[in-house]
Write a protein that holds these residues in place. Structure first.
Motif, PDB file in Angstrom:
ATOM      1  N   ARG A  96      49.383  18.656  34.455  1.00  0.00           N
ATOM      2  CA  ARG A  96      48.582  18.681  35.674  1.00  0.00           C
ATOM      3  C   ARG A  96      49.108  19.712  36.656  1.00  0.00           C
ATOM      4  O   ARG A  96      48.347  20.478  37.257  1.00  0.00           O
ATOM      5  CB  ARG A  96      48.561  17.292  36.333  1.00  0.00           C
ATOM      6  N   ASP A 126      42.551  17.293  37.461  1.00  0.00           N
ATOM      7  CA  ASP A 126      42.190  16.311  36.435  1.00  0.00           C
ATOM      8  C   ASP A 126      40.795  16.584  35.872  1.00  0.00           C
ATOM      9  O   ASP A 126      40.560  16.412  34.673  1.00  0.00           O
ATOM     10  CB  ASP A 126      42.268  14.900  37.011  1.00  0.00           C
ATOM     11  N   ALA A 138      47.913  14.586  31.018  1.00  0.00           N
ATOM     12  CA  ALA A 138      48.153  15.254  32.302  1.00  0.00           C
ATOM     13  C   ALA A 138      49.596  15.131  32.779  1.00  0.00           C
ATOM     14  O   ALA A 138      50.117  16.033  33.424  1.00  0.00           O
ATOM     15  CB  ALA A 138      47.202  14.711  33.357  1.00  0.00           C
TER      16      ALA A 138
END
Lengths: 253, 233, 626
Positions: A96, A126, A138
Motif C-alpha cells: 500500500r 486500496d 496491501a
C-alpha cells in the motif's frame, strides 16, 4: 486522434545511428507492441518517449501536445506511466505504501512534513490495488512479493496518476506462461475500459501475438514493419531478421 | 555424472529449495522447467557452489561437491553459464576466453579458442572487441564459449533463451545439440517449453522449490495434466 | 615568478606525485577487486616509511645497492604485512556490508598507529640521504636534488610495470575480470581467495614502496597515515575508481598544483595577503570537488555498476508499539530526575551521550532513510560549534540566540556543500563529504587570527542560568530529545517516506515524478542543522573548541556510533552513541594505548555483529518470537 504520435524521431550515439527517422502512432485503448533484435534501438526509442533521452530531431506528441525534450518528471506529470523490465518498487515499504508514495507525488505533497505518509490517500491506494487484484496483499512488504505480484504492483503504481499512455518495457519478462497471459489480459482490460494507450516491448512472441492490437518492428534503428499481427508475422523480412522459423514459440494466435 | 539428493536451500529465513533430487547422465541433456522464482537458478547456484545448501548431497562423478568452493567445483569439470550473461565487459573476447581457460580433461577433446570459433563463427570475427560492445546474442554465445574453455564434462545453462530474439534462440538450439554430440552433459533451466522440447532428453518440473514431475521430454510434451498443473500453459 | 621558478615547481610536483601514485594505485587495485575501501592504506604507507627508515639507517648508508635494497625490502615487508592482514581479517568480512569493511579497516588504522608509536616512539625520524644521489643538479640556474629526479622517473616506470602485469599476464587478466564480477571468476575455476590475497599484498607492497621512497625526502611522522590516506582517496577519486592511468594522471595534477601553491607563497592583492602555501591543505579537495562535478566518475573512470551484494532490505517501518513508547517516556522521565540523586561525573558523561546521540541520529538519517553515507559529518557539528563560539566571543551574542544561529550556520554550510554532494552517489558521494569536511577543518586549523588555529577557542561558557551542571544537563536533555523526536517524525512524514522510496529505487522515484536530488539536497541541509545543534551544545558543555571537533576522526566516531547501533534501526544510533561514549571514557582513562584497544574493539564488533547491536538484538528477539 492518436494519444501518442511520433514523427521522424532520430538519435545517434557517436556516429552510430541508433534510431533513424521513425514514425508511428498509438490510439486510445490500443496495445502496440514494439519488437526487434537486441540492439535494434528499442530501448533508445523508449527513452526518447519517456524523456530520459533528447532526440536529435523529430517530435513526440501526447494528445496533440508536444512533449519532445521534456524531463522524465514533466512527461510523467502530463500522463505517461512506466513499468520496467526488471521491476522497480520500494522494497522497504508495504504494497500500500508503494502506491501511496505515487499518490503523494501526484497530489504534490512530497515536501510535506506534518502528517504521516501512511495516513495519506490510503483509500485511493486500496482502490488502485483492488483494480489489479492486489487488495489482500496491501499490508505485505513489497520485498517479499512473488514476481508476478510485483508486476501487478508496478502496474498499480503506474496507474496512480491516471495516465493517458503506458510505456511497458518487457512487461512479462521472467514470468511463467500462464502468468504472462493473465497479466496482459489484466492490462488489456484496464486500458480498454479507460481508453489508455499502451506501447510495450516484448521478447515473448506468444504474448505479442496474443495481445498486441498492432505490431511495429525495429531493425538497426529502422522501422521495417507496422501492421496487424498476422501481417507482421507473414512478413519475410521480419522473419529473416527476427522471428526466424518460428520453432521456438507457440503457434496459437 | 551429476546426482542431487535431498537438496534444501534458504535465503535468510525463506525456504527456497525443498528436497530437490535430480540426475544427469553422461551425454544427456536435462531440462529443469519452472516459472520465475520456482527455484531453478537457486538450484544452479547450489550446484556450482555460489550458494551453500542447508542440507542435501550433490555428487559430481561420484565425488561429494556440496561443501566445495565454486572454483574447486569448476575445476572438477562442472561448467556454469549464468543467467543474465555476466560477461566481463571491459575484457576482449580473447581475454574473456582466457579467464575460463583450464587444462584439458582426459577423454574429452580439448577446447581451444580456434575450435570454439568454428562453433561460434561470429566470435571469431571480433576477437579483440570488448565484451561490452557486443549484442545480447553475441554476449550469450561468449558466455557459453568462455565456460567451454574450462573443458567441462557437464555444463549448467541457466535460462539461456531468456531475453533473446527468436532467431538467436534457434542458434542456441543448434549449439546445445552440438555440445551433446561432443559427449557433454547439459543441465539447463528454462521457462520456454518450446525451446526445451527441441533440445532436452529428460525434464524435471520444479514449482515452489519442489520437483513436481520427472520424465522424458516427450512424455512431458504429451502430459497435458502436468503441464496445466505446474507450467500453466 | 620566473620561468626557472615555474620549472622547479613543476619538477617538485612531479617528484611528489610518484609516491602518491604508488599509494593510490594500490588503493585502487584493492578496491577494484575486493570492493574494500582500505582506510588503512595510509597506515601501510606509514609503515613503509618507518621500516625503510630503520633499514636504511642500519644498512643503507654504504652503497647505492645497499640503499635501494633496503627501500625494496621495506616495500616487500609491507606487502607481507598486507598478506597477513588479508588472511587474518579481510577474508572474514568480504560478505559484510561495505561500511563495515570500511570500519574494520579504520580499526586497523588505530591499531597500526599505536604499534608504530610503541616501536618507534613519538619523535620525527629523519632517514639517511640516498648514497650516490646526495647532490643536486642545476636546472635553469637553480639547484634541484638528484634524488628527486630519480623519483620523477619512478612513477612512469611503475605505471608501465603495473600496466604490463595487468594486460600481458594471465594473473592480470584474472584481476581485471575479478574487478568486474568476482563471483563469476570463481565459478570459472579461479581460486578467488588467493587472487584477493595476492591483490591485497601487491597493493600493500605499492603503498610500502611509496612510503620507503620518501625516506630521504621527509621525516617519518605519526600523522602520515591520515594525511596520506586522504591524499590517496582524492587521487583515486579524481582519477576514477579502479583506473590506474587515471590515478597516475590525478597524482601528477595534484602534485603539480600543490607544488605551485607552495611556490607562489604569499600574494598581495586587493589590500590583503592571500597565502597560497596555506591553500595547499585544501587545494586537492577543491580540485576533487571541481572534477567530480564535471566528471562524476573521475577523469578516466567509468560509472560504477550496481553492487551485487546489497544489504538485506529493511522491513517496512512501523510506529513504535505502545509498551515501547511508555518505556522511552519512562527513560526520559528517569533521566530528567537523575540530577536529584547524583551530582557526579555521570552527568557530564551523559551530556556527551545526549549530544552525540543527536549527532549520530542526524548522521543515521542521512545514511539510512536518505541513503547517503557521509564520511565528513563532523564538519556540520564543527560549523555549529565554531559559529556559536565565534558569535559569543567576537560579537557578544548570547547563548540563547546561538542555539538557533549555530544550527542555521551549519545548515548553510550543508546547503552549499550539499549542492555538490547530491550529484554523486555511493563511494564517490562519501569521498566528497570527506573532502568538504577536510576543507572546513583546514580553515579552522589555519585561520589563526579568527578561529584560533590549532589551539582553538576557549572561554565559551553558558550564561548564569545555565551555568550550573544540572541546568545545562536539563537543557541538553530537552533539546537533544526534541531533536531526536523531530528527526524520527520526519522519517515517517511524506518528506522522509519519499527519501526512503528514492533510496530503494531511484529509477521508480524518477518515474513517478519525484525530484530526488532536490529532496536529498534538502535532507542534507536539514541534518546539517541538527548536527549543528549538537555542536552548539557540545561547545557550551566543554567551554572550548579545537579543530579536532571537525576532524576525520570525529566523523568516523559518528559512523562507528551509527554502525554500532545498527543502521537499519531508528533507535540504533542512540544506543550506539551511549555505548561508544562510555566505552571511550573507560578505555581512555585506564589504558595507555587506548587507540589500539578501541581499534581492536571495532574490529571484533564488526566480526561479531555485522548488523549492529540493536539489529542483532532485534534479530534474536524476532527469532525467539518466531
Amino acid at each position: 486522434m492518436s494519444v501518442l504520435a511520433v514523427r521522424d524521431l532520430a538519435k545517434a550515439f557517436g556516429g552510430v545511428q541508433a534510431v533513424r527517422d521513425i514514425s508511428f502512432a498509438v490510439d486510445s485503448g490500443e496495445l502496440l507492441a514494439l519488437i526487434g533484435p537486441n540492439g535494434a534501438g528499442k530501448t533508445t526509442c523508449f527513452n526518447m518517449l519517456n524523456g530520459q533521452l533528447r532526440p536529435d530531431h523529430g517530435s513526440v506528441t501526447l494528445d496533440g501536445r508536444e512533449i519532445t525534450g521534456l524531463k522524465p518528471r514533466a512527461v510523467w506529470r502530463l500522463g505517461v506511466g512506466r513499468t520496467f523490465q526488471i521491476t522497480a518498487t520500494f522494497g522497504s515499504m508495504t504494497v500500500r505504501e508503494n502506491v501511496q508514495i505515487a499518490l503523494i507525488s501526484h497530489h504534490r505533497r512530497a515536501f510535506s512534513f506534518w502528517p504521516r505518509a501512511r495516513d495519506l490517500y490510503g483509500a485511493e491506494a486500496d482502490a488502485l490495488l483492488a483494480r489489479v487484484g492486489m487488495a489482500e496483499q496491501a499490508d505485505r512488504p513489497a520485498a517479499v512479493l512473488a514476481y508476478g505480484d510485483l508486476k501487478r504492483l508496478e502496474l498499480a503504481v503506474a496507474l496512480a496518476n491516471a495516465p493517458r499512455l503506458l510505456l511497458m518495457d518487457e512487461p512479462t519478462a521472467g514470468m511463467a506462461p500462464k502468468e504472462r497471459v493473465e497479466l496482459m489480459a489484466l492490462v488489456a482490460g484496464i486500458v480498454r475500459a479507460e481508453g489508455i494507450a499502451v506501447l510495450f516491448t516484448e521478447h515473448d512472441m506468444d504474448v505479442v501475438f496474443a495481445h498486441a492490437d498492432r505490431i511495429i518492428v525495429l531493425n538497426r534503428g529502422e522501422l521495417i514493419a507496422d501492421g496487424k499481427p498476422d501481417a507482421v508475422r507473414a512478413d519475410p523480412r521480419v522473419q529473416q531478421v527476427y522471428l526466424g522459423g518460428g520453432s521456438t514459440f507457440g503457434h496459437a494466435g | 555424472m551429476l546426482r542431487v539428493d535431498g537438496l534444501n536451500a534458504h535465503y535468510g529465513r525463506a525456504h527456497i529449495l525443498a528436497d530437490v533430487a535430480l540426475t544427469a547422465a553422461k551425454g544427456e541433456v536435462v531440462v529443469l522447467i519452472g516459472r520465475n522464482g520456482a527455484g531453478k537458478s537457486t538450484t544452479m547456484k547450489c550446484l556450482i557452489g555460489l550458494l551453500r545448501p542447508t542440507s542435501g548431497e550433490i555428487r559430481f562423478e561420484e565425488k561429494r561437491i556440496d561443501r566445495l568452493a565454486p572454483h574447486a567445483i569448476a575445476r572438477l569439470g562442472l561448467g556454469y553459464v549464468p543467467e543474465e550473461r555476466r560477461i566481463f565487459t571491459d575484457l576482449t573476447v580473447m581475454e574473456n576466453l582466457e579467464v575460463g581457460k583450464r587444462p584439458p580433461r582426459p577423454g574429452l577433446q580439448p577446447w581451444t579458442a580456434e575450435r570454439l570459433f568454428t562453433l561460434f563463427p561470429n566470435l571469431g570475427e571480433m576477437r579483440n572487441r570488448p565484451g561490452g560492445r557486443m549484442s545480447g546474442g553475441e554476449q550469450q554465445m561468449l558466455t557459453i564459449a568462455r565456460t567451454l574453455m574450462g573443458n567441462p564434462a557437464c555444463v549448467l545453462l541457466d535460462e539461456p533463451s531468456e531475453g533473446l530474439a527468436p532467431v538467436i534462440v534457434e542458434q542456441m538450439v543448434e549449439t546445445i545439440r552440438k555440445l551433446k554430440l561432443e559427449g557433454l552433459s547439459v543441465l539447463l533451466s528454462e521457462q520456454n517449453l518450446h525451446f526445451a522440447a527441441l533440445v532436452a532428453d529428460r525434464a524435471y518440473v520444479i514449482e515452489k522449490g519442489r520437483i513436481r514431475y520427472e520424465g522424458t521430454m516427450s512424455a512431458l510434451a504429451e502430459d497435458e495434466a502436468v503441464r496445466a498443473a505446474y507450467l500453466s500453459v | 615568478m620566473t620561468l626557472a621558478d615555474i620549472t622547479i615547481q613543476l619538477l617538485n610536483g612531479l617528484a611528489g606525485a610518484s609516491s602518491l601514485f604508488l599509494v593510490a594505485a594500490g588503493l585502487s587495485l584493492i578496491f577494484g577487486v575486493t570492493r574494500i575501501v582500505n582506510f588503512a592504506h595510509g597506515s601501510l604507507f606509514m609503515l613503509g616509511v618507518y621500516i625503510a627508515y630503520s633499514l636504511t639507517d642500519q644498512f643503507g648508508r654504504g652503497s647505492p645497492l645497499a640503499f635501494w635494497s633496503c627501500v625494496l625490502a621495506a616495500g616487500v615487508a609491507v606487502g607481507v604485512i598486507g598478506f597477513v592482514v588479508e588472511i587474518l581479517l579481510l577474508r572474514r568480512i568480504y560478505q559484510a556490508p561495505e561500511l563495515f569493511q570500511l570500519l574494520a579497516t579504520f580499526g586497523l588504522v588505530l591499531v597500526i598507529k599505536d604499534v608504530v608509536l610503541k616501536l618507534w616512539g613519538p619523535e620525527d625520524l629523519l632517514g639517511p640521504r640516498a648514497p650516490g644521489l646526495r647532490g643536486a643538479v642545476q636546472v635553469m640556474g637553480k639547484s634541484f636534488p638528484e634524488y628527486d629526479l630519480v623519483l620523477i622517473a619512478v612513477g612512469p616506470i611503475m605505471l608501465g610495470l603495473i600496466w604490463l602485469v595487468l594486460n600481458r599476464t594471465r594473473w592480470g587478466v584474472l584481476v581485471r575480470a575479478a574487478t568486474q564480477d568476482r563471483d563469476m571468476v570463481g565459478a570459472l575455476g579461479v581460486n578467488q581467495a588467493w587472487l584477493f590475497t595476492g591483490v591485497f599484498a601487491l597493493g600493500s607492497f605499492l603503498a610500502g614502496l611509496g612510503g620507503a621512497l620518501q625516506v630521504p625526502r621527509e621525516p617519518a611522522q605519526l600523522f602520515l597515515d591520515i594525511t596520506v590516506i586522504s591524499d590517496a582517496f582524492v587521487v583515486v577519486v579524481v582519477g576514477g575508481l579502479g583506473s590506474i592511468p587515471g590515478a597516475f594522471l590525478a597524482a601528477l595534477l595534484i602534485g603539480v598544483i600543490k607544488a605551485f601553491c607552495i611556490g607562489i607563497g604569499d600574494v598581495q592583492a586587493f589590500g590583503t595577503t592571500f597565502s597560497f602555501s596555506k591553500f595547499t591543505l585544501v587545494v586537492e579537495f577543491v580540485v576533487m570537488a571541481i572534477v567530480l562535478v564535471i566528471r562524476p566518475w573521475g577523469l578516466l573512470g567509468k560509472p560504477a555498476g550496481e553492487p551485487r551484494h546489497t544489504a538485506a532490505t529493511e522491513a517496512p517501518l512501523k510506529p513504535l508499539p505502545g509498551w515501547l513508547v511508555l518505556g522511552f517516556a519512562g527513560l526520559g522521565a528517569a533521566l530528567l530526575v537523575l540530577p536529584v540523586f547524583t551530582q557526579s561525573y555521570l552527568l557530564i558523561l551523559l551530556i556527551d551521550v545526549f549530544v552525540f546521540a543527536l549527532f549520530a541520529a542526524s548522521l543515521h538519517f542521512l545514511m539510512g532513510p536518505a541513503g547517503m553515507v557521509s564520511f565528513g559529518h563532523a564538519a556540520y557539528l564543527g560549523i555549529g560549534a565554531y559559529a556559536a563560539a565565534l558569535m559569543v566571543l567576537r560579537a557578544g551574542i548570547p547563548m540563547e540566540a546561538t542555539l538557533a544561529l549555530g544550527p542555521l550556520a551549519a545548515a548553510l554550510g550543508a546547503l552549499l556543500f550539499g549542492w555538490f554532494v547530491v550529484r554523486l552517489s555511493g563511494v564517490y558521494l562519501a569521498m566528497l563529504t570527506l573532502a568538504f569536511a577536510q576543507i572546513v577543518w583546514s580553515i579552522a586549523f589555519q585561520w589563526d587570527g579568527f578561529t584560533g588555529g590549532s589551539n582553538g577557542l576557549i572561554g565559551i561558557w553558558p550564561p548564569a542560568w545555565a551555568a550550573e551542571k544540572e541546568a545545562f544537563y536539563h537543557l541538553s536533555l530537552v533539546l537533544c530529545a526534541a531533536g531526536l523526536l523531530a528527526l524520527r517524525h520526519i522519517i515517517f512524514a511524506p518528506f522522509g517516506a519519499i527519501l526512503r522510496a528514492g533510496r530503494d529505487s531511484p529509477l521508480r522515484a524518477d518515474a513517478i515524478g519525484i525530484d530526488l536530488r532536490r529532496h536529498q539536497w534538502f535532507a542534507f541541509t536539514l541534518v546539517g542543522a541538527f548536527a549543528g545543534l549538537a555542536g552548539v551544545l557540545h561547545v557550551f558543555s566543554k567551554g572550548s573548541i579545537s579543530p579536532e571537533t571537525l576532524g576525520i576522526a570525529r566523523s568516523v566516531d559518528g559512523l562507528v556510533m551509527v554502525l554500532l547501533g545498527g543502521v537499519q534501526t531508528l533507535t540504533g544510533p542512540v544506543v550506539g552513541a551511549g555505548v561508544f561514549i562510555f566505552l571511550q571514557d573507560e578505555i581512555a582513562r585506564r589504558v595507555e594505548f587506548w587507540r589500539a584497544i578501541l581499534g581492536l574493539v571495532i574490529i571484533v564488533l564488526v566480526l561479531a555483529f555485522p548488523q549492529g547491536i540493536v539489529g542483532f538484538l532485534r534479530g534474536r528477539f524476532m527469532r525467539a518470537a518466531a
